[in-house]
Design a protein around this motif. Structure first.
Motif, PDB file in Angstrom:
ATOM      1  N   LEU B 104      -1.375 -10.325 -20.546  1.00 18.28           N
ATOM      2  CA  LEU B 104      -0.187  -9.622 -20.070  1.00 18.28           C
ATOM      3  C   LEU B 104       1.099 -10.305 -20.537  1.00 18.28           C
ATOM      4  CD1 LEU B 104       0.514  -7.163 -18.393  1.00 18.28           C
ATOM      5  CD2 LEU B 104       0.666  -8.638 -16.380  1.00 18.28           C
ATOM      6  N   HIS B 166      -2.939  -3.352 -22.412  1.00 18.85           N
ATOM      7  CA  HIS B 166      -1.796  -3.245 -21.487  1.00 18.85           C
ATOM      8  C   HIS B 166      -0.664  -2.443 -22.111  1.00 18.85           C
ATOM      9  CE1 HIS B 166      -3.563  -5.965 -18.648  1.00 18.85           C
ATOM     10  NE2 HIS B 166      -3.693  -6.915 -19.556  1.00 18.85           N
ATOM     11  N   TRP B 167      -0.523  -2.613 -23.409  1.00 23.16           N
ATOM     12  CA  TRP B 167       0.536  -1.902 -24.137  1.00 23.16           C
ATOM     13  C   TRP B 167       0.214  -0.408 -24.163  1.00 23.16           C
ATOM     14  CZ3 TRP B 167       5.030  -3.828 -26.320  1.00 23.16           C
ATOM     15  CH2 TRP B 167       5.684  -3.008 -27.228  1.00 23.16           C
TER      16      TRP B 167
END
Lengths: 330, 330
Positions: B104, B166-167
């Motif tokens: 993250l 996460h992107w």
């Protein structure tokens, strides 16, 4: 020594310096066949730039002409194949007329609705290209189908030479077509009422209108004429590359606008000359071609064109401001 | 007297919103009537909530630039460059474990890089426009080329494929049962709307756009305000770039090139006056939804993409004509 300050002289000076610089890096630059091919690359961009020049002098901008050019070219070539017509004059007339009609669409929206030319031409360009690819077709017309008359016409050379190893090269006669059109535009801008009207419109619309210029006539003239030049150049291009590709000319508007700005025309309008534009076109084409000669990766081309636009507009803006500060003594 | 005028202005603005809503409903009804079983599926609307936010943000960015009578032609370039820089960062930092599992912290760093790109790019535009005094059209045309060109240089042409999970969540995931990009869009739209209506910056921008000369005499810091507005535009464009790269899991120099015209169209359709002084986030948001419904409807009806381009262009011209007609009556 007032002539030394003229922007054309400055551009010509920079051009000469750049040529000497490139020649030092790679002496092959000065070979006659390279220079001839450079001039050849000037023709299409140059003819389109003449139209954009007039629009920019009037204070407008045009990003639709590549779409017009490709539509006029593709439709004309298709028409020639359909009818089996084998002349040269009529197809070029047709392409120019088609371009002019598209241009009138621009003029109509710019004049009638007083809309910002950029937004109008974004719309018309997208429409014409979408129509061409969506309705007319997306298939290329290759050399085996291209009308021979067009190719033969574009093959005409003014000077033909033979190299030591027997290969021939020459200067295409299309350069003369380009120069002829440039002289025509120069005469229009300089010596006709409508030409002076274009400068007046770019200087101050309200003043131009009060001075008695028929703005409608001027606006329709410039956009239609620019369209006609684009249509003509489009067909000429297909003859020169032996191919009619309906996806051609994407992004060409940036190169042409860069060239015109480089030539000293101001988007605030009222300024710009044919000679300056021709020098700007030559400079842009030369820089783009010379990246290859100077062994710089071609991926840098877009960056270079962008930087050229920024620098040229910065210089123009700086000049305009200085002029304003000095008073209106030109 | 002044109160009366204000009241009428508010009424007029809301009339514009009402008209937009009517248009959206009309499009919805027509598309439903044309293909009820396919258009009305939940999946169709869900996919729209994933796709429209990036275009919506670009349109809001365009609207902000138009508030002061400018335009930003570099938004798509900024969006792509932001995505690409973040993508390169992820590739560099995640050699061993693979890009998908990037932590993250690194993803947040990538976000900072992307947003920073937008900020710097916007600041560059703002600097060229306010300090060097290049017209917005040419300045952003040039920088747009530079940004796209840099994207080509960095990638060498092909797309950067593979982003951290996460992107991707930003473009693909779900938040509170809704599409993440949709939720983000709503939040950002509210924030921008607040800035434009309730803060000095927004009010100043409106005033500068309405009457630059009066704003100057009233002592508004025009240059600084315009500078900030282009920075805002740049950041919004880079958020759109994050969404685009997250949704497609790839970043490329020529993604979303047709977004430019669409962003201009949506801004104008949403009631923004390209000459400055008028524009609302709500109007732009409704306009983007209306046009997404229209284009998804056409796709379901199996129109070719080229024809959809044609329709976008025609729609833009139609909106211009209608706006001009409305203004005349008033």
């Amino acid at each position: 020594m007032a002539w030394l300050r003229r922007s054309e002289v400055v551009i010509a000076g920079i051009l000469l310096l750049a040529m000497i610089g490139i020649g030092l890096v790679n002496p092959a630059f000065w070979q006659l066949d390279n220079l001839f091919s450079l001039l050849r690359s000037n023709v299409i961009i140059g003819i389109m730039a003449l139209g954009v020049l007039m629009i920019m002098i009037s204070g407008g901008i045009d990003v639709s002409f590549p779409a017009f050019a490709v539509a006029a070219m593709y439709l004309t070539v298709k028409g020639m194949l359909w009818t089996g017509y084998d002349g040269v004059a009529l197809p070029f007339l047709t392409a120019a007329t088609m371009g002019a009609l598209f241009g009138c669409l621009n003029a109509f929206f710019v004049y009638k609705f007083r809309m910002i030319p950029l937004i109008v031409t974004l719309g018309t360009g997208s429409m014409v290209r979408g129509f061409l690819l969506g309705v007319v077709g997306t298939s290329m017309i290759n050399i085996n189908k291209m009308p021979d008359v067009l190719i033969d016409f574009a093959k005409t050379e003014v000077i033909s030479m033979t190299k030591a190893d027997g290969t021939t090269y020459g200067l295409t006669a299309m350069v003369l077509v380009y120069f002829g059109l440039a002289i025509l535009v120069h005469l229009i801008l300089r010596y006709t009422m409508i030409g002076r009207g274009i400068y007046a419109l770019g200087g101050d619309q309200e003043a131009a209108s009060r001075a008695g210029f028929d703005l409608r006539k001027v606006i329709f003239f410039i956009y239609c004429f620019a369209g006609a030049l684009a249509g003509f150049a489009g067909l000429l291009h297909s003859g020169m590359i032996w191919l009619a590709n309906p996806r051609d000319f994407v992004g060409l508007e940036l190169d042409v606008i860069a060239a015109v700005v480089l030539g000293g025309a101001s988007i605030f309008g009222g300024r710009g000359t044919v000679l300056g534009t021709m020098l700007g076109v030559f400079m842009l084409v030369m820089v783009k071609n010379s990246l290859i000669i100077m062994k710089i990766d071609t991926t840098w081309q877009r960056v270079v064109v962008g930087v050229i636009i920024v620098i040229a507009t910065a210089v123009t803006a700086w000049r305009d401001q200085k002029r304003k500060a000095r008073g209106d003594r030109t | 007297m002044i109160n009366k005028l204000d009241f009428r202005a508010i009424l007029n603005r809301d009339k514009n919103i009402v008209q937009l809503i009517v248009m959206t409903v009309l499009i919805f009804v027509i598309m439903t009537a044309l293909s009820p079983d396919k258009f009305l599926r939940y999946y169709n609307f869900e996919s729209i909530t994933y796709i429209f936010p990036e275009l919506g943000l670009l349109s809001i960015a365009m609207m902000i630039a138009m508030l002061t009578g400018g335009i930003d032609l570099s938004v798509v370039g900024i969006a792509n460059l932001s995505g690409i820089l973040a993508g390169i960062l992820f590739k560099k930092l995640a050699d061993e474990t693979g890009v998908a599992d990037t932590g993250l912290a690194v993803v947040l760093l990538g976000g900072v890089v992307a947003l920073g790109t937008g900020l710097v790019a916007g600041a560059l535009n703002g600097l060229l426009i306010t300090k060097v005094k290049i017209t917005p059209i040419l300045a952003t045309l040039g920088t747009g080329q530079v940004f796209t060109g840099l994207a080509i240089v960095l990638t060498g042409g092909p797309a950067i494929v593979g982003f951290p999970e996460h992107w991707s969540w930003v473009g693909n995931g779900k938040l509170l049962g809704l599409a993440t990009p949709f939720v983000l869009f709503v939040l950002i739209a509210i924030a921008v709307s607040f800035i434009l209506v309730r803060t000095p910056l927004g009010v100043n921008l409106m005033l500068i756009g309405t009457n630059p000369k009066a704003a100057l005499f009233a002592g508004l810091k025009r240059e600084r305000m315009v500078f900030y507005s282009y920075m805002m535009t740049g950041v919004l464009a880079s958020i759109a770039g994050i969404m685009l790269s997250g949704r497609t899991n790839a970043a490329k120099s020529d993604y979303g090139t047709s977004y430019l015209l669409q962003a201009v169209l949506i801004a104008v359709l949403g009631g923004t006056n390209p000459a400055g002084g008028k524009g609302r986030v709500l109007g732009v948001a409704i306009a983007v939804i209306a046009l997404m419904l229209l284009s998804s409807g056409f796709q379901i009806l199996r129109f070719s993409n080229h024809l959809i381009d044609f329709i976008w262009g025609a729609f833009l011209l139609l909106v211009i004509a209608i706006n001009a007609y409305k203004n005349r009556v008033r």
